[in-house]
Enzyme design. Structure first.
Site, PDB file in Angstrom:
ATOM      1  N   ASN A 269     -22.232  15.081 -28.903  1.00 46.06           N
ATOM      2  CA  ASN A 269     -21.673  14.390 -30.061  1.00 46.06           C
ATOM      3  C   ASN A 269     -21.817  15.160 -31.367  1.00 46.06           C
ATOM      4  O   ASN A 269     -21.151  14.850 -32.341  1.00 46.06           O
ATOM      5  CB  ASN A 269     -22.322  13.013 -30.209  1.00 46.06           C
ATOM      6  CG  ASN A 269     -23.829  13.052 -30.089  1.00 46.06           C
ATOM      7  OD1 ASN A 269     -24.367  13.512 -29.074  1.00 46.06           O
ATOM      8  ND2 ASN A 269     -24.511  12.593 -31.099  1.00 46.06           N
TER       9      ASN A 269
ATOM     10  N   GLN B 177     -18.860  10.449 -25.508  1.00 43.79           N
ATOM     11  CA  GLN B 177     -17.979  11.247 -26.378  1.00 43.79           C
ATOM     12  C   GLN B 177     -16.774  11.814 -25.627  1.00 43.79           C
ATOM     13  O   GLN B 177     -15.799  12.235 -26.248  1.00 43.79           O
ATOM     14  CB  GLN B 177     -18.752  12.417 -27.006  1.00 43.79           C
ATOM     15  CG  GLN B 177     -19.715  12.007 -28.106  1.00 43.79           C
ATOM     16  CD  GLN B 177     -19.018  11.486 -29.350  1.00 43.79           C
ATOM     17  OE1 GLN B 177     -17.821  11.710 -29.577  1.00 43.79           O
ATOM     18  NE2 GLN B 177     -19.764  10.775 -30.180  1.00 43.79           N
TER      19      GLN B 177
ATOM     20  N   SER C 229     -18.611   3.956 -24.043  1.00 37.27           N
ATOM     21  CA  SER C 229     -18.703   2.969 -25.115  1.00 37.27           C
ATOM     22  C   SER C 229     -17.353   2.839 -25.798  1.00 37.27           C
ATOM     23  O   SER C 229     -16.761   3.829 -26.219  1.00 37.27           O
ATOM     24  CB  SER C 229     -19.762   3.419 -26.121  1.00 37.27           C
ATOM     25  OG  SER C 229     -19.770   2.537 -27.228  1.00 37.27           O
ATOM     26  N   ALA C 230     -16.861   1.592 -25.917  1.00 37.03           N
ATOM     27  CA  ALA C 230     -15.481   1.363 -26.353  1.00 37.03           C
ATOM     28  C   ALA C 230     -15.183   1.875 -27.763  1.00 37.03           C
ATOM     29  O   ALA C 230     -14.086   2.361 -28.035  1.00 37.03           O
ATOM     30  CB  ALA C 230     -15.150  -0.131 -26.263  1.00 37.03           C
TER      31      ALA C 230
ATOM     32  N   THR D 196     -23.761 -13.868 -20.603  1.00 37.34           N
ATOM     33  CA  THR D 196     -22.370 -14.303 -20.519  1.00 37.34           C
ATOM     34  C   THR D 196     -21.482 -13.153 -20.969  1.00 37.34           C
ATOM     35  O   THR D 196     -21.740 -12.541 -22.000  1.00 37.34           O
ATOM     36  CB  THR D 196     -22.159 -15.536 -21.423  1.00 37.34           C
ATOM     37  OG1 THR D 196     -23.049 -16.551 -20.973  1.00 37.34           O
ATOM     38  CG2 THR D 196     -20.725 -16.025 -21.365  1.00 37.34           C
TER      39      THR D 196
ATOM     40  N   CYS E 214     -26.893   8.585 -36.245  1.00 34.80           N
ATOM     41  CA  CYS E 214     -28.106   7.865 -35.854  1.00 34.80           C
ATOM     42  C   CYS E 214     -29.337   8.577 -36.394  1.00 34.80           C
ATOM     43  O   CYS E 214     -30.373   7.974 -36.606  1.00 34.80           O
ATOM     44  CB  CYS E 214     -28.217   7.787 -34.342  1.00 34.80           C
ATOM     45  SG  CYS E 214     -26.670   7.494 -33.528  1.00 34.80           S
TER      46      CYS E 214
HETATM   47  C1  LIG Z   1     -22.275   6.915 -29.781  1.00 27.98           C
HETATM   48  C2  LIG Z   1     -22.985   7.491 -28.627  1.00 27.98           C
HETATM   49  C3  LIG Z   1     -23.860   6.708 -27.852  1.00 27.98           C
HETATM   50  C4  LIG Z   1     -24.202   5.279 -28.203  1.00 27.98           C
HETATM   51  O1  LIG Z   1     -23.151   4.397 -28.028  1.00 27.98           O
HETATM   52  P1  LIG Z   1     -23.230   2.972 -28.788  1.00 27.98           P
HETATM   53  O2  LIG Z   1     -22.157   2.170 -28.177  1.00 27.98           O
HETATM   54  O3  LIG Z   1     -23.016   3.260 -30.227  1.00 27.98           O
HETATM   55  O4  LIG Z   1     -24.588   2.420 -28.508  1.00 27.98           O
HETATM   56  C5  LIG Z   1     -24.466   7.290 -26.758  1.00 27.98           C
HETATM   57  N1  LIG Z   1     -24.228   8.574 -26.440  1.00 27.98           N
HETATM   58  C6  LIG Z   1     -23.402   9.355 -27.144  1.00 27.98           C
HETATM   59  C7  LIG Z   1     -23.163  10.753 -26.713  1.00 27.98           C
HETATM   60  C8  LIG Z   1     -22.760   8.846 -28.269  1.00 27.98           C
HETATM   61  O5  LIG Z   1     -21.956   9.633 -28.984  1.00 27.98           O
END
Ligand SMILES: *Cc1c(COP(=O)(O)O)cnc(C)c1O
Length: 392
Positions: free
Chosen positions: A153, A181, A201-202, A239, A328
Site C-alpha cells: 500500500n 490493495q 476490503s470494499a 448479523t 494508518c
Molecule cells: C487498507 C488496507 C487494509 C485495511 O483495510 P480496512 O478495511 O481499512 O480495515 C489492510 N491491508 C492493506 C494492504 C490495506 O491497504
C-alpha cells in the site's frame, strides 16, 4: 479552489452504481438474513446468497461457501492470522511474513508473539520484493502459516504470490495473502494464484467502508475470531451487513469487469506524474519498482532535505489530498516501516510523499500537482539548514 484527490491507496470514492445497489437493503429488504420464517427475512437470505455467489465468481473461488464477509480488511487479516495460529498450535507455532506488511498483519503477528508464537519477518530488497526462495529457506517443521501481501500500500510493489504459493503447497503450509490493495489494480483469481486465504476490503475499490471479505479455501481449519451466532456458516458471528455486502459485491463486479480499462488509465496517470516530478524536482527518488512489478496507481517519492508532513500541509493548502507513508501510520513520528525496510536512511524516509491515482484522476489533476509541487519542495528546502550547503 481546485480539489485534487491523490490518495486512492487510503480509500476511494463510492460509486453511484454501488450506492444504488446498496439502497434496497436500507429500505425494502430490511429483514435479518437469519430470519427464515417470513418473506422479508427470506428475501434477505436469498439476496445474501446471490452476493456471495457473485463475489466467488469474481475472485475465481470454486465454491460459494469459501466466501466469508467481515467488517473490514483489518478484520479479515486478523481472522486469517489468529484463526490459523490458534487452530494449528498443536502442529507448530511458527509464522512467516515480511517486514513491509500492513499494520493489520504486522501488529497481529506481534500480538501472537506475546502468546507463544514465533514470527519470521522476511527482509525485502531495495524495491520491496521478497522471493519464493526466501520463503522456502524460512520454512521449518514448525511453520503453520505464511502471510504475504499481494501488493504493498505504500510503495506499490507486487509480490510473486503465485510462485510463493507453489513453495507453501510443496511444504504443506497454509498461505494467506492480503490482497486489499490489489483488487481493481490487477487480476485476482484465488485458484490461479494458488492461495489458501485472501483478504479484501470494499472501500479500496470504490465500495463502502466497513465491509471486507476473507476467502477461506475448503478444508482449511481455522478458529473463529468473532464468537456468537451461527452466521457465516458458524465461523463469524454478527448479523450480516447486507447493504455493505451488496456494495462490496457490486463494486467488485465493476472493478473486475472494467479492470483492463482502469489499469491502462491509472498507468497513464501514474507515469505522467512520475515523469513530471522527476523532470521538475531535483534530489528526488522514486520509491518502489520503476515499472515492472509496480501497482498501476501508486507513486511514492522521497525528497531530500524536506519533511513529508510539511509537504502534505502545503499540498492541502493547494487543494491536493495526498499521504506520506501510510495513513494508518501518521500520528507517529517514526518513518514508515516500509521505507526503512527498503533501506532508506531515516532522513530520506521522512521526506516521502505518496500520491495514489485512481479511475477518477484526470490529466489536468496530474498536471496541477506537477505544477504546484516543485515550488512547495523548493520553499521547504530554502528553509532547511541542510539544503543550504547543497545549493552552494
Ligand atoms: C487498507 C488496507 C487494509 C485495511 O483495510 P480496512 O478495511 O481499512 O480495515 C489492510 N491491508 C492493506 C494492504 C490495506 O491497504
Amino acid at each position: 479552489m481546485k480539489s485534487v484527490y491523490m490518495d486512492n491507496n487510503a480509500t476511494t470514492s463510492l460509486k453511484k452504481e454501488v450506492l444504488d445497489a446498496m439502497m434496497p437493503y436500507y429500505t425494502d429488504i430490511y429483514g435479518n438474513a437469519s430470519s427464515k420464517f417470513y418473506k422479508v427475512g427470506r428475501d434477505a437470505e436469498q439476496a445474501l446468497y446471490k452476493m456471495r455467489e457473485n463475489v466467488a465468481k469474481y475472485i475465481g473461488a470454486p465454491n460459494v461457501n469459501e466466501i466469508y464477509f467481515t467488517g473490514s480488511g483489518c478484520e479479515a487479516d486478523n481472522w486469517a492470522i489468529k484463526g490459523i495460529a490458534f487452530a494449528n498450535q498443536k502442529k507448530g507455532n511458527h509464522i512467516i511474513t515480511t517486514k513491509i506488511e500492513h499494520h493489520a498483519v504486522l501488529n497481529t503477528c506481534e500480538y501472537l508473539e506475546k502468546h507463544g508464537f514465533d514470527v519470521t519477518y522476511l527482509d525485502v530488497d531495495e524495491n520491496g520484493f521478497v522471493t519464493p526462495e526466501q520463503v522456502e529457506a524460512a520454512i521449518t517443521d514448525k511453520t503453520i502459516l505464511v502471510t504475504i501481501m499481494t501488493a504493498n500500500n505504500e510503495i506499490g510493489t507486487i509480490e510473486p504470490i503465485k510462485e510463493i504459493a507453489e513453495v507453501t503447497k510443496k511444504h504443506r503450509v497454509i498461505f494467506h495473502t492480503d490482497a486489499v490493495q490489489a483488487i481493481g489494480h490487477m487480476k485476482i483469481d484465488v485458484k490461479e494464484l494458488g492461495v489458501d486465504m485472501l483478504s479484501l476490503s470494499a472501500h479500496k475499490f470504490h465500495g463502502p467502508k466497513g465491509v471486507g471479505m476473507l476467502y477461506i479455501r475448503n478444508g482449511i481449519r481455522i478458529d473463529n475470531l468473532i464468537h456468537g451466532g451461527g452466521q457465516e456458516r458458524g465461523r463469524r458471528a454478527a448479523t450480516e451487513n447486507l447493504a455493505g455486502i451488496a456494495g462490496l459485491s457490486k463494486a467488485l463486479e465493476i472493478a473486475v469487469t472494467d479492470l483492463d480499462k482502469n489499469v491502462e488509465h491509472c498507468k497513464k496517470m501514474r507515469d505522467r506524474l512520475i515523469k513530471g516530478i522527476k523532470e521538475n524536482i531535483p534530489y528526488s527518488r522514486l520509491n518502489g519498482p520503476e515499472n515492472e512489478g509496480r501497482m498501476c496507481n501508486n507513486v511514492n517519492f522521497s525528497f531530500q532535505y524536506v519533511e513529508g508532513e510539511s509537504i502534505l500541509m502545503m499540498l492541502d493548502m493547494k487543494g491536493v489530498a495526498a499521504s506520506s507513508g501510510s495513513a494508518c501510520a501518521s500520528g507517529s513520528l517514526d518513518p514508515s516501516h516500509v521505507l526503512m525496510a527498503i533501506g532508506l536512511p531515516h532522513e530520506i524516509a521522512h521526506g516521502s510523499l505518496r500520491l495514489s491515482v485512481g479511475e477518477d484522476t484526470t490529466e489536468e489533476d496530474v498536471d496541477y500537482v506537477v505544477e504546484v509541487l516543485p515550488p512547495i519542495i523548493q520553499r521547504l528546502r530554502d528553509m532547511s539548514p541542510l539544503y543550504e550547503g547543497v545549493e552552494k
